[in-house]
Design a protein around this motif. Structure first.
Motif, PDB file in Angstrom:
ATOM      1  N   ALA A  50       0.806  -1.229  -0.098  1.00  0.00           N
ATOM      2  CA  ALA A  50       0.097  -0.084  -0.149  1.00  0.00           C
ATOM      3  C   ALA A  50       0.977   1.213  -0.039  1.00  0.00           C
ATOM      4  O   ALA A  50       1.926   1.082   0.616  1.00  0.00           O
ATOM      5  CB  ALA A  50      -0.980  -0.009   1.288  1.00  0.00           C
ATOM      6  N   GLY A  51       0.423   2.264  -0.900  1.00  0.00           N
ATOM      7  CA  GLY A  51       1.421   3.445  -0.705  1.00  0.00           C
ATOM      8  C   GLY A  51       0.962   4.417   0.331  1.00  0.00           C
ATOM      9  O   GLY A  51       0.298   4.110   1.303  1.00  0.00           O
ATOM     10  N   ARG A  52       1.885   5.367   0.451  1.00  0.00           N
ATOM     11  CA  ARG A  52       1.822   6.301   1.704  1.00  0.00           C
ATOM     12  C   ARG A  52       0.753   7.123   1.758  1.00  0.00           C
ATOM     13  O   ARG A  52       0.150   6.997   3.128  1.00  0.00           O
ATOM     14  CB  ARG A  52       3.171   7.246   1.500  1.00  0.00           C
ATOM     15  N   ARG A  53      -0.193   7.362   0.810  1.00  0.00           N
ATOM     16  CA  ARG A  53      -1.534   8.110   0.927  1.00  0.00           C
ATOM     17  C   ARG A  53      -2.372   7.077   1.748  1.00  0.00           C
ATOM     18  O   ARG A  53      -3.158   7.597   2.370  1.00  0.00           O
ATOM     19  CB  ARG A  53      -2.034   8.829  -0.322  1.00  0.00           C
ATOM     20  N   VAL A  54      -2.428   5.773   1.219  1.00  0.00           N
ATOM     21  CA  VAL A  54      -3.557   5.057   1.712  1.00  0.00           C
ATOM     22  C   VAL A  54      -3.113   4.862   3.330  1.00  0.00           C
ATOM     23  O   VAL A  54      -3.776   4.601   4.029  1.00  0.00           O
ATOM     24  CB  VAL A  54      -3.504   3.532   0.968  1.00  0.00           C
ATOM     25  N   ARG A  55      -1.960   4.574   3.478  1.00  0.00           N
ATOM     26  CA  ARG A  55      -1.303   4.160   4.875  1.00  0.00           C
ATOM     27  C   ARG A  55      -1.789   5.381   5.774  1.00  0.00           C
ATOM     28  O   ARG A  55      -2.229   5.229   6.923  1.00  0.00           O
ATOM     29  CB  ARG A  55       0.069   3.831   5.024  1.00  0.00           C
ATOM     30  N   ALA A  56      -1.569   6.502   5.245  1.00  0.00           N
ATOM     31  CA  ALA A  56      -1.766   7.840   5.987  1.00  0.00           C
ATOM     32  C   ALA A  56      -3.239   8.047   6.261  1.00  0.00           C
ATOM     33  O   ALA A  56      -3.658   8.347   7.373  1.00  0.00           O
ATOM     34  CB  ALA A  56      -1.215   9.198   5.381  1.00  0.00           C
ATOM     35  N   ALA A  57      -4.106   7.472   5.259  1.00  0.00           N
ATOM     36  CA  ALA A  57      -5.393   7.743   5.348  1.00  0.00           C
ATOM     37  C   ALA A  57      -6.007   6.714   6.603  1.00  0.00           C
ATOM     38  O   ALA A  57      -6.837   7.133   7.308  1.00  0.00           O
ATOM     39  CB  ALA A  57      -6.197   7.477   4.038  1.00  0.00           C
ATOM     40  N   VAL A  58      -5.436   5.581   6.551  1.00  0.00           N
ATOM     41  CA  VAL A  58      -6.050   4.600   7.525  1.00  0.00           C
ATOM     42  C   VAL A  58      -5.480   4.993   8.962  1.00  0.00           C
ATOM     43  O   VAL A  58      -6.279   5.047  10.027  1.00  0.00           O
ATOM     44  CB  VAL A  58      -5.356   3.327   7.100  1.00  0.00           C
ATOM     45  N   ALA A  59      -4.260   5.691   8.981  1.00  0.00           N
ATOM     46  CA  ALA A  59      -3.525   5.976  10.241  1.00  0.00           C
ATOM     47  C   ALA A  59      -4.594   7.202  10.969  1.00  0.00           C
ATOM     48  O   ALA A  59      -4.816   7.417  11.959  1.00  0.00           O
ATOM     49  CB  ALA A  59      -2.282   6.425  10.093  1.00  0.00           C
ATOM     50  N   ASP A  60      -4.927   8.361   9.929  1.00  0.00           N
ATOM     51  CA  ASP A  60      -5.805   9.223  10.376  1.00  0.00           C
ATOM     52  C   ASP A  60      -7.331   8.749  10.773  1.00  0.00           C
ATOM     53  O   ASP A  60      -7.585   9.384  11.869  1.00  0.00           O
ATOM     54  CB  ASP A  60      -5.963  10.202   8.978  1.00  0.00           C
ATOM     55  N   PHE A  61      -7.604   7.882  10.007  1.00  0.00           N
ATOM     56  CA  PHE A  61      -9.041   7.323  10.576  1.00  0.00           C
ATOM     57  C   PHE A  61      -8.838   6.700  11.792  1.00  0.00           C
ATOM     58  O   PHE A  61      -9.820   6.878  12.865  1.00  0.00           O
ATOM     59  CB  PHE A  61      -9.462   6.438   9.575  1.00  0.00           C
ATOM     60  N   GLU A  62      -7.888   5.807  12.071  1.00  0.00           N
ATOM     61  CA  GLU A  62      -7.596   5.185  13.210  1.00  0.00           C
ATOM     62  C   GLU A  62      -7.420   6.307  14.251  1.00  0.00           C
ATOM     63  O   GLU A  62      -8.080   6.045  15.548  1.00  0.00           O
ATOM     64  CB  GLU A  62      -6.382   4.327  13.263  1.00  0.00           C
ATOM     65  N   ALA A  63      -6.880   7.436  14.328  1.00  0.00           N
ATOM     66  CA  ALA A  63      -6.583   8.322  15.371  1.00  0.00           C
ATOM     67  C   ALA A  63      -7.869   9.155  15.643  1.00  0.00           C
ATOM     68  O   ALA A  63      -8.208   9.377  16.769  1.00  0.00           O
ATOM     69  CB  ALA A  63      -5.333   9.255  14.999  1.00  0.00           C
ATOM     70  N   ARG A  64      -8.548   9.222  14.602  1.00  0.00           N
ATOM     71  CA  ARG A  64      -9.831  10.219  14.738  1.00  0.00           C
ATOM     72  C   ARG A  64     -10.987   9.400  15.214  1.00  0.00           C
ATOM     73  O   ARG A  64     -11.762  10.092  15.933  1.00  0.00           O
ATOM     74  CB  ARG A  64     -10.079  10.582  13.414  1.00  0.00           C
ATOM     75  N   TYR A  65     -10.914   8.148  15.057  1.00  0.00           N
ATOM     76  CA  TYR A  65     -12.432   7.419  15.195  1.00  0.00           C
ATOM     77  C   TYR A  65     -12.107   6.200  16.179  1.00  0.00           C
ATOM     78  O   TYR A  65     -12.532   6.058  17.329  1.00  0.00           O
ATOM     79  CB  TYR A  65     -13.012   7.061  13.890  1.00  0.00           C
ATOM     80  N   ILE A  66     -11.069   5.367  15.773  1.00  0.00           N
ATOM     81  CA  ILE A  66     -10.868   3.989  16.259  1.00  0.00           C
ATOM     82  C   ILE A  66     -10.536   4.236  17.687  1.00  0.00           C
ATOM     83  O   ILE A  66     -10.778   3.742  19.000  1.00  0.00           O
ATOM     84  CB  ILE A  66     -10.100   2.947  15.691  1.00  0.00           C
ATOM     85  N   GLY A  67      -9.198   4.865  17.842  1.00  0.00           N
ATOM     86  CA  GLY A  67      -8.679   5.315  19.341  1.00  0.00           C
ATOM     87  C   GLY A  67      -9.812   5.730  20.603  1.00  0.00           C
ATOM     88  O   GLY A  67      -9.860   5.433  21.285  1.00  0.00           O
TER      89      GLY A  67
END
Length: 517
Positions: A446-463
């Motif tokens: 997966a490219g950096r933008r996909v990984r960044a999108a997942v990390a952003d969603f994880e920080a914003r919602y999942i945590g």
């Protein structure tokens, strides 16, 4: 199948042949190699310059000329499952907000015709209520799928913009369901579902999802084994429902639910929307039995309306009755292979085997690129061996909540749709699974933008234990909520009094210019 395929399709179908066909085509085994996605979008007219004037009422489109039967009220429901408000009751009674304008049937047809002139890799289809669906081709990798579908959506948005239409990423439109397509399939479907209440019309005309398509897996046991992936899909599916819930309701039977869309699907007829029973150890056999024992939605005919059986006749009963009654006047015609193929398209469980596995439980996501996160997370948890094995261990204890019935009519799936990640067990499972997915994505290329999108969603919602539904506040034609209208950019969301978390201003998927997915 042997011999001439056309001749085989013209022959009456026996029960044994029907079982063999379903058994043979619905699970194509082999190592996971391909990924695809089907994206459903609600549509809305682009806002005009005068929309900012509170005294100006947005112009309504010309009458839709709804198809025959679309305007008749649905009968009182007889199902025991919760049902949505009556399809012709104005949404959000007492709300100061006006419903959003609709895209008229004529404008939608013109836009769909124009879209088909655009060279896209994805197939474009129009759903009964005007939703637009983009179905990708099977891609050799997650990165290839994201790249191709992103390009298709960019080109499609540009063409839709010329027609004054925006795509809206939201799981459920709260406006009264209105069928725009004059099609015998949808007339029959509407008549069938009207027998058990208004949920069928809402499902057909008001829902939108992200459907992730993955290979069924290998015949051998292990993390990529077909049986393991089938079980994983039905347990992890509830976690995905909770994490990506994006259709909150403010009134009706699902008031307060994060995914009212999932509530609508659970409230359908009580068979074709459910997972097949007993599929844990032998999904092929369970699915084949399920298909033949499913009530017929309709019997097609070359001319005239398609017949909806009045007695709930199943496909298996159709085979048996037609062979018993013979071919005299008034006899029931025997089913052909084409009838079985069509019957398969009228079954809507949360996980549908179509050679591959089609995961159907995720709400449409906000923003132009919000769909990338559920696609990436789901693919990582299924197609990376280490992540898949660990994810199965994470979700396996949730099976205790499924004893009372098949998904989505059990405690696990109901809690996921109602509470989202406010449910402690689902929150804990989502935290672990997102961590596994984040670590697996580099291994999948997966490219950096996909990984960044997942990390952003994880920080914003999942945590914090939130989901996109917790951002939505303002009823603009979408399930008692507002949201982003995809016009190529984004519109923000305002905080709601009483919400436990203030929305972060970051977006679901960062769009750094020039950065490859």
């Amino acid at each position: 199948m042997t011999g001439d395929g056309h001749a085989y399709r013209a022959e009456p179908l026996s029960e044994a042949a029907a079982l063999a066909y379903v058994h043979g085509i619905c699970f194509k085994t082999g190592p996971p190699r391909r990924v695809g996605v089907e994206l459903e979008w609600l549509v809305r007219p682009l806002p005009s310059a005068s929309d900012g004037d509170p005294g100006h009422r947005a112009p309504q489109p010309a009458p839709h000329s709804p198809p025959l039967g679309a305007g008749s009220p649905a009968p009182p429901h007889r199902s025991g499952a919760p049902q949505p408000p009556h399809p012709h009751r104005p949404p959000h009674a007492g709300s100061p907000h006006r419903p959003a304008a609709r895209v008229g049937a004529t404008a939608l047809r013109a836009a769909a015709t124009a879209l088909r002139e655009v060279p896209l890799s994805s197939a474009i289809s129009v759903e009964p209520g005007g939703q637009l669906e983009f179905s990708s081709q099977p891609a050799p990798s997650l990165a290839a799928c994201v790249r191709t579908v992103s390009a298709d959506l960019t080109a499609a948005r540009a063409r839709l913009h010329r027609h004054g239409i925006a795509l809206v990423g939201h799981g459920l439109d709260s406006r009264p369901p209105l069928r725009l397509l004059e099609d015998r399939r949808y007339r029959a479907m509407e008549a069938y579902f009207d027998r058990t209440g208004p949920a069928g019309r809402a499902m057909m005309c008001s829902t939108a999802s992200v459907q992730v398509c993955l290979d069924a897996g290998t015949a051998e046991p292990g993390p990529f084994g077909m049986g393991r992936r089938w079980l994983l899909a039905h347990l992890l599916g509830a976690v995905l429902t909770a994490a990506f819930a994006n259709s909150p309701a403010t009134d009706g039977p699902w008031a307060g639910w994060r995914s009212a869309r999932q509530g609508v699907w659970a409230a359908l007829d009580g068979y074709r929307n459910l997972a097949p029973p007993g599929g844990g150890h032998s999904p092929r056999e369970a699915w084949a039995r399920y298909v033949l024992d499913a009530p017929l939605l309709c019997v097609r005919s070359a001319r005239g309306p398609w017949t909806v059986p009045a007695d709930g006749m199943t496909f298996r009963q159709w085979i048996r009755r037609s062979s018993r009654l013979g071919t005299g006047p008034g006899a029931l015609r025997p089913p052909l292979l084409d009838d079985l193929v069509y019957h398969l398209t009228t079954l809507f469980p949360p996980v549908r085997p179509r050679g591959h596995l089609e995961l159907r439980m995720i709400d449409a996501q906000p923003g132009p690129d919000g769909w990338i996160v559920p696609l990436a997370v789901t693919t990582a948890l299924f197609d990376d061996a280490e992540a898949s094995e660990s994810a199965y261990r994470v979700v396996k204890p949730l099976a205790e909540l499924t004893a009372e019935g098949p998904a989505p009519r059990n405690a696990l799936w109901e809690r996921a749709a109602r509470d989202g990640l406010a449910d402690p067990e689902l929150h804990a499972a989502a935290r672990d699974c997102f961590g596994l997915a984040r670590r697996a994505l580099p291994r999948l290329g997966a490219g950096r933008r996909v990984r960044a999108a997942v990390a952003d969603f994880e920080a914003r919602y999942i945590g914090p234990g939130r989901c996109p539904a917790d951002d939505r506040t303002d009823p603009v034609g979408c399930a008692g909520t507002g949201g982003r209208t995809d016009t190529g950019g984004r519109t923000g969301t305002a905080g709601r009094a009483g919400t436990r978390h203030r929305p972060d201003p970051s977006e679901t998927a960062p769009r750094q210019q020039g950065e490859p997915w």
